[in-house]
Structures are given as structure tokens and as C-alpha cells.
Design an enzyme around this catalytic site. Structure first.
Site, PDB file in Angstrom:
ATOM      1  N   HIS A  18       7.926  36.339  27.839  1.00 48.61           N
ATOM      2  CA  HIS A  18       8.964  35.399  28.286  1.00 48.61           C
ATOM      3  C   HIS A  18      10.304  35.751  27.633  1.00 48.61           C
ATOM      4  O   HIS A  18      11.343  35.768  28.289  1.00 48.61           O
ATOM      5  CB  HIS A  18       8.603  33.965  27.884  1.00 48.61           C
ATOM      6  CG  HIS A  18       7.424  33.375  28.614  1.00 48.61           C
ATOM      7  ND1 HIS A  18       6.336  32.850  27.971  1.00 48.61           N
ATOM      8  CD2 HIS A  18       7.186  33.215  29.937  1.00 48.61           C
ATOM      9  CE1 HIS A  18       5.474  32.383  28.864  1.00 48.61           C
ATOM     10  NE2 HIS A  18       5.951  32.595  30.064  1.00 48.61           N
ATOM     11  N   LYS A  42      -1.886  22.529  35.997  1.00 46.84           N
ATOM     12  CA  LYS A  42      -2.467  23.116  34.783  1.00 46.84           C
ATOM     13  C   LYS A  42      -2.496  22.038  33.707  1.00 46.84           C
ATOM     14  O   LYS A  42      -1.609  21.192  33.661  1.00 46.84           O
ATOM     15  CB  LYS A  42      -1.598  24.262  34.257  1.00 46.84           C
ATOM     16  CG  LYS A  42      -1.464  25.445  35.186  1.00 46.84           C
ATOM     17  CD  LYS A  42      -0.545  26.482  34.562  1.00 46.84           C
ATOM     18  CE  LYS A  42      -0.280  27.650  35.496  1.00 46.84           C
ATOM     19  NZ  LYS A  42       0.764  28.536  34.988  1.00 46.84           N
ATOM     20  N   ARG A  91       4.942  40.809  36.281  1.00 49.01           N
ATOM     21  CA  ARG A  91       4.159  41.686  35.416  1.00 49.01           C
ATOM     22  C   ARG A  91       3.472  42.765  36.226  1.00 49.01           C
ATOM     23  O   ARG A  91       3.813  43.911  36.210  1.00 49.01           O
ATOM     24  CB  ARG A  91       3.113  40.867  34.645  1.00 49.01           C
ATOM     25  CG  ARG A  91       3.687  40.132  33.468  1.00 49.01           C
ATOM     26  CD  ARG A  91       2.781  39.062  33.001  1.00 49.01           C
ATOM     27  NE  ARG A  91       2.696  37.995  33.997  1.00 49.01           N
ATOM     28  CZ  ARG A  91       2.207  36.801  33.755  1.00 49.01           C
ATOM     29  NH1 ARG A  91       1.722  36.524  32.563  1.00 49.01           N
ATOM     30  NH2 ARG A  91       2.171  35.884  34.696  1.00 49.01           N
ATOM     31  N   SER A 129       0.473  33.533  28.644  1.00 49.69           N
ATOM     32  CA  SER A 129       0.249  32.402  27.737  1.00 49.69           C
ATOM     33  C   SER A 129      -1.245  32.074  27.688  1.00 49.69           C
ATOM     34  O   SER A 129      -1.789  31.737  26.635  1.00 49.69           O
ATOM     35  CB  SER A 129       1.014  31.176  28.230  1.00 49.69           C
ATOM     36  OG  SER A 129       2.382  31.442  28.262  1.00 49.69           O
TER      37      SER A 129
HETATM   38  P1  ADP Z   1       4.376  29.318  35.516  1.00 49.22           P
HETATM   39  O1  ADP Z   1       3.350  28.263  35.310  1.00 49.22           O
HETATM   40  O2  ADP Z   1       5.643  28.860  36.172  1.00 49.22           O
HETATM   41  O3  ADP Z   1       3.872  30.614  36.101  1.00 49.22           O
HETATM   42  P2  ADP Z   1       4.640  30.781  33.043  1.00 49.22           P
HETATM   43  O4  ADP Z   1       5.183  30.287  31.756  1.00 49.22           O
HETATM   44  O5  ADP Z   1       3.229  31.252  33.063  1.00 49.22           O
HETATM   45  O6  ADP Z   1       4.862  29.592  34.027  1.00 49.22           O
HETATM   46  O7  ADP Z   1       5.557  31.911  33.616  1.00 49.22           O
HETATM   47  C1  ADP Z   1       6.920  31.722  33.892  1.00 49.22           C
HETATM   48  C2  ADP Z   1       7.471  32.995  34.481  1.00 49.22           C
HETATM   49  O8  ADP Z   1       7.430  34.008  33.488  1.00 49.22           O
HETATM   50  C3  ADP Z   1       6.663  33.532  35.682  1.00 49.22           C
HETATM   51  O9  ADP Z   1       7.570  34.136  36.575  1.00 49.22           O
HETATM   52  C4  ADP Z   1       5.775  34.567  35.058  1.00 49.22           C
HETATM   53  O10 ADP Z   1       5.433  35.569  35.993  1.00 49.22           O
HETATM   54  C5  ADP Z   1       6.703  35.109  33.969  1.00 49.22           C
HETATM   55  N1  ADP Z   1       5.961  35.707  32.870  1.00 49.22           N
HETATM   56  C6  ADP Z   1       4.968  35.173  32.122  1.00 49.22           C
HETATM   57  N2  ADP Z   1       4.525  36.050  31.201  1.00 49.22           N
HETATM   58  C7  ADP Z   1       5.269  37.177  31.371  1.00 49.22           C
HETATM   59  C8  ADP Z   1       5.285  38.466  30.759  1.00 49.22           C
HETATM   60  N3  ADP Z   1       4.417  38.819  29.814  1.00 49.22           N
HETATM   61  N4  ADP Z   1       6.187  39.354  31.193  1.00 49.22           N
HETATM   62  C9  ADP Z   1       7.042  39.041  32.200  1.00 49.22           C
HETATM   63  N5  ADP Z   1       7.068  37.868  32.831  1.00 49.22           N
HETATM   64  C10 ADP Z   1       6.197  36.943  32.433  1.00 49.22           C
END
Ligand code: ADP
Length: 163
Positions: A18, A42, A91, A129
Site C-alpha cells: 500500500h 469483509k 499486483r 493484508s
Molecule cells: P480493498 O478491500 O479495497 O481491495 P485493500 O486494502 O485490500 O482494499 O486494497 C486497496 C488497494 O490496494 C487495491 O487496489 C489493491 O489491489 C491494492 N493493493 C493491496 N495490496 C497491494 C500490494 N501489495 N501492491 C499493490 N497494490 C496493492
């Protein structure tokens, strides 16, 4: 505020992936709002307030970055903030289908909204996460996946749940 961008997500908890996306976006857009959401589909491991505090702490070094909580429809939030740009991280191929649907749905709901996808450094492409939470729950070291402030919070949480 044409150049305000919003990066929404659950950030449960925020990871180095992030943060990599935040850093890249902040170099392109003068104002970036990291918008923490309670994703109803979630069950979060960290409260909204915990995630907000962690994100504020790890992004304080970026001057144009603000962190806020948002609920409701994302396009309504963007309108309220006078923002047109939506940042999402990509990703691997596995993210693509969901992100593609989301971007097109948001465009349908608000034609002026543009989704910008940013790819993290390749060392973070496998990082999520969910994985961090799983490794931490099983007693693994998550120090290379999350910023130090987040690691401390995770360790405290694990200590409490092991009591
Ligand atoms: P959501 O529940 O909205 O998917 P996340 O916190 O899981 O929330 O992800 C928010 C954004 O960050 C999404 O676009 C996700 O693809 C991106 N994201 C999460 N982890 C990574 C990572 N390791 N590298 C790049 N982008 C990421």
C-alpha cells in the site's frame, strides 16, 4: 481540484505494498486522499480508527497526502472531495478481473471519474493484508511486509489474543 486523487481501500492493515502505491501516487498527484473504508463484505481485523491512525503515522512524511475515513458509494465521496482520479494498485493477474469490473462500474456511475492503476515494486506483488494477518496469527515475522509502526500494532494485537 482537478488533480486530487483518492486511493480507497480497507488497509486491514496497511502494508509496504500500500505504501509503495501511496508513494508513487503522491509523486504524480499534488493532493492524495487515502480513504479508509469499512468493507461490509469483509470482517476487518483492525478497527477503522486503528487503520486510520496507522495510515496517518506511515504517511506523515508525504506533504500532499491526507488520510480520511469514508463510507457509502465511492463516486459520491469523490464528488464531495471534488476529485476525479481514483487510484488502485494492481499486483497480479488475480487482481485484474475485480479491479476491471470496479473501474468500469465507477465509470458508469460517474463518467468523469478516471481510475489510474499503479503497479508496486515487484517485491510487493505477492503481498496482501490477508496474508500478513495470516502469517502474524501463526506467529511468523511480518517485519519485512509492513512498516515498523504497523508491525508494533500487530505484535500488540497478537500478544493480547494469545493471553
Ligand atoms: P480493498 O478491500 O479495497 O481491495 P485493500 O486494502 O485490500 O482494499 O486494497 C486497496 C488497494 O490496494 C487495491 O487496489 C489493491 O489491489 C491494492 N493493493 C493491496 N495490496 C497491494 C500490494 N501489495 N501492491 C499493490 N497494490 C496493492
Amino acid at each position: 481540484m482537478k488533480n486530487t486523487a483518492v486511493y480507497p481501500g480497507s488497509f486491514d492493515p496497511p502494508t509496504n505494498g500500500h505504501l509503495d502505491v501511496i508513494e508513487r501516487a503522491s509523486k504524480i498527484f499534488p493532493r492524495l486522499i487515502v480513504a479508509v473504508t469499512d468493507n461490509q463484505s469483509k470482517t476487518p481485523s483492525y478497527t477503522l480508527k486503528e487503520r486510520l491512525t496507522l495510515l496517518k503515522s506511515i504517511t506523515k512524511k508525504y506533504s500532499g497526502v491526507k488520510v480520511e475515513i469514508f463510507s457509502g458509494l465511492l463516486v459520491h465521496y469523490l464528488k464531495k472531495k471534488n476529485a476525479r482520479i481514483l487510484i488502485r494498485g494492481l499486483r497480479a493477474v488475480s487482481d485484474f478481473e475485480y479491479e476491471f469490473q470496479l473501474a468500469l462500474m465507477n465509470r458508469k456511475l460517474s463518467p468523469s471519474t478516471e481510475t489510474v492503476f499503479l503497479m508496486p515494486d515487484e517485491k510487493y506483488v505477492y503481498l496482501s493484508s490477508r496474508m500478513v494477518n495470516e502469517v502474524a496469527r501463526l506467529g511468523g515475522n511480518v517485519g519485512c511486509f509492513v512498516p515498523p509502526e504497523v508491525r508494533s500494532r500487530i505484535l500488540k494485537k497478537c500478544k493480547h489474543s494469545n493471553r
